[in-house]
Design an enzyme around this catalytic site. Structure first.
Site, PDB file in Angstrom:
ATOM      1  CG  LEU A  16      -2.209  -0.810   1.168  1.00 43.46           C
ATOM      2  CD1 LEU A  16      -2.952  -0.724   2.498  1.00 43.46           C
ATOM      3  CD2 LEU A  16      -3.125  -0.343   0.035  1.00 43.46           C
ATOM      4  CB  THR A  34      11.172   6.030   5.147  1.00 45.26           C
ATOM      5  OG1 THR A  34      10.215   5.135   5.747  1.00 45.26           O
ATOM      6  CG2 THR A  34      10.826   7.462   5.520  1.00 45.26           C
ATOM      7  CG  ASN A  84       2.362   1.500   4.618  1.00 44.56           C
ATOM      8  OD1 ASN A  84       1.275   0.925   4.613  1.00 44.56           O
ATOM      9  ND2 ASN A  84       3.389   1.069   3.892  1.00 44.56           N
ATOM     10  CB  SER A 135      -4.626  -0.073  12.550  1.00 44.48           C
ATOM     11  OG  SER A 135      -4.935  -1.162  13.392  1.00 44.48           O
ATOM     12  CE1 TYR A 150       0.055  -6.981  11.356  1.00 49.46           C
ATOM     13  CE2 TYR A 150      -2.213  -7.761  11.400  1.00 49.46           C
ATOM     14  CZ  TYR A 150      -1.238  -6.930  10.874  1.00 49.46           C
ATOM     15  OH  TYR A 150      -1.563  -6.050   9.878  1.00 49.46           O
ATOM     16  CE  LYS A 154      -0.474  -3.343  11.749  1.00 48.03           C
ATOM     17  NZ  LYS A 154       0.225  -2.141  11.231  1.00 48.03           N
TER      18      LYS A 154
END
Length: 281
Positions: A16, A34, A84, A135, A150, A154
């Site tokens: 994304l 980045t 991200n 998230s 995980y 998030k």
């Protein structure tokens, strides 16, 4: 310097993040992005006058501060930040070691906090800005066997974004937590999805979920990344940006099921659970 809005995006060499960078550059925005590997980022995006590729270690406050400083030096302002960067991890809570779990938190949570900490001084100075924290629908519902750590990372992202929005509102700064469902990116490939070093065979549901994500769901995700990032850009350009931005019909379905389940639990236990105050005299 042209007076164009400036975006700062982490984890931009694929997925994304990369799709968002390309869309923004084509739309005329200034973009700083980045990656851990600068050549991967440069090769994926190409050369643009309005593009600043940066090699950044998100776990180093010094590295993050330097990247934000370079962005402001080149473009003169900082309007949108997109946290991200992150990676998936599948494994039962019992299977994953302390080290494996902490490493996931380091990147998915503390890396984003480093960026927020270094970006806010400029945004407060401007009295404007918008921070998007990516998230997952797994940051709203944890009903995914094997994704406990995980999901916990998030959920943390969603939680601190809500607090951030309240903290920076008076400065004219916005915050949005983006909670996507399944989008067809590299997220489920070996480079982005970590599996436990010491799996326990007894966890049948976890092994089935692992196999399904690696073999069946990967490359078959229903979400179109280009359409997903278009929604993020629309939210950035909107006067009434959401605090929670769910992406994809699957994300909406999971969120609605969670809301129904919570409401049922609350109603089932309401009489007993709300009779907890000191008796009035």
């Amino acid at each position: 310097m042209e007076n164009k809005k400036v975006w700062f995006i982490t984890g931009a060499s694929k997925g994304l993040g990369l799709t968002l960078v390309k869309k923004l550059l084509n739309n005329g925005y200034n973009v700083a992005a980045t990656s851990r590997n600068l050549s991967d980022l440069e090769n994926a995006v190409g050369e643009f006058e309005s593009f600043l590729p940066l090699s950044v270690d998100l776990l180093s406050e010094e590295s993050v501060e330097n990247a934000v400083s370079q962005t402001i030096t080149k473009f003169g302002q900082l309007d949108f930040v997109v946290n991200n960067a992150g990676y998936g991890m599948i494994g039962a809570l019992e299977e994953l070691s302390d080290k494996e779990s902490r490493e996931n938190f380091d990147v998915n949570v503390f890396g984003s906090l480093n960026v927020i900490r270094k970006a806010l001084p400029q945004m407060r100075k401007q009295q404007s800005g918008h921070i998007f924290n990516i998230s997952s629908i797994g940051g709203f519902s944890g009903n995914f066997p094997g994704f406990g750590i995980y999901c916990a990372t998030k959920f943390a992202v969603a939680g601190f974004t809500e607090s951030l929005a309240a903290e920076v509102k008076s400065f004219g700064i916005k915050a949005t937590v983006v909670e996507p469902g399944y989008f067809r990116t590299e997220f489920l490939t070996s480079g982005s999805l970590v599996v436990p070093k010491n799996p326990i065979d007894a966890y049948k549901e976890v092994r089935e979920s692992q196999a399904a994500h690696q073999n069946d769901i990967n490359n078959q995700q229903p979400g179109d990344p280009a359409k997903g990032v278009a929604v993020i850009i629309a939210a950035a350009e909107s006067e009434n940006a959401p605090l929670h931005l769910f992406l994809g019909p699957d994300a909406y379905q999971v969120a609605n099921l969670k809301i129904v389940d919570v409401q049922k639990d609350m109603e089932d236990w309401k009489e007993l659970a709300t009779a907890t105050n000191f008796d009035s005299i």
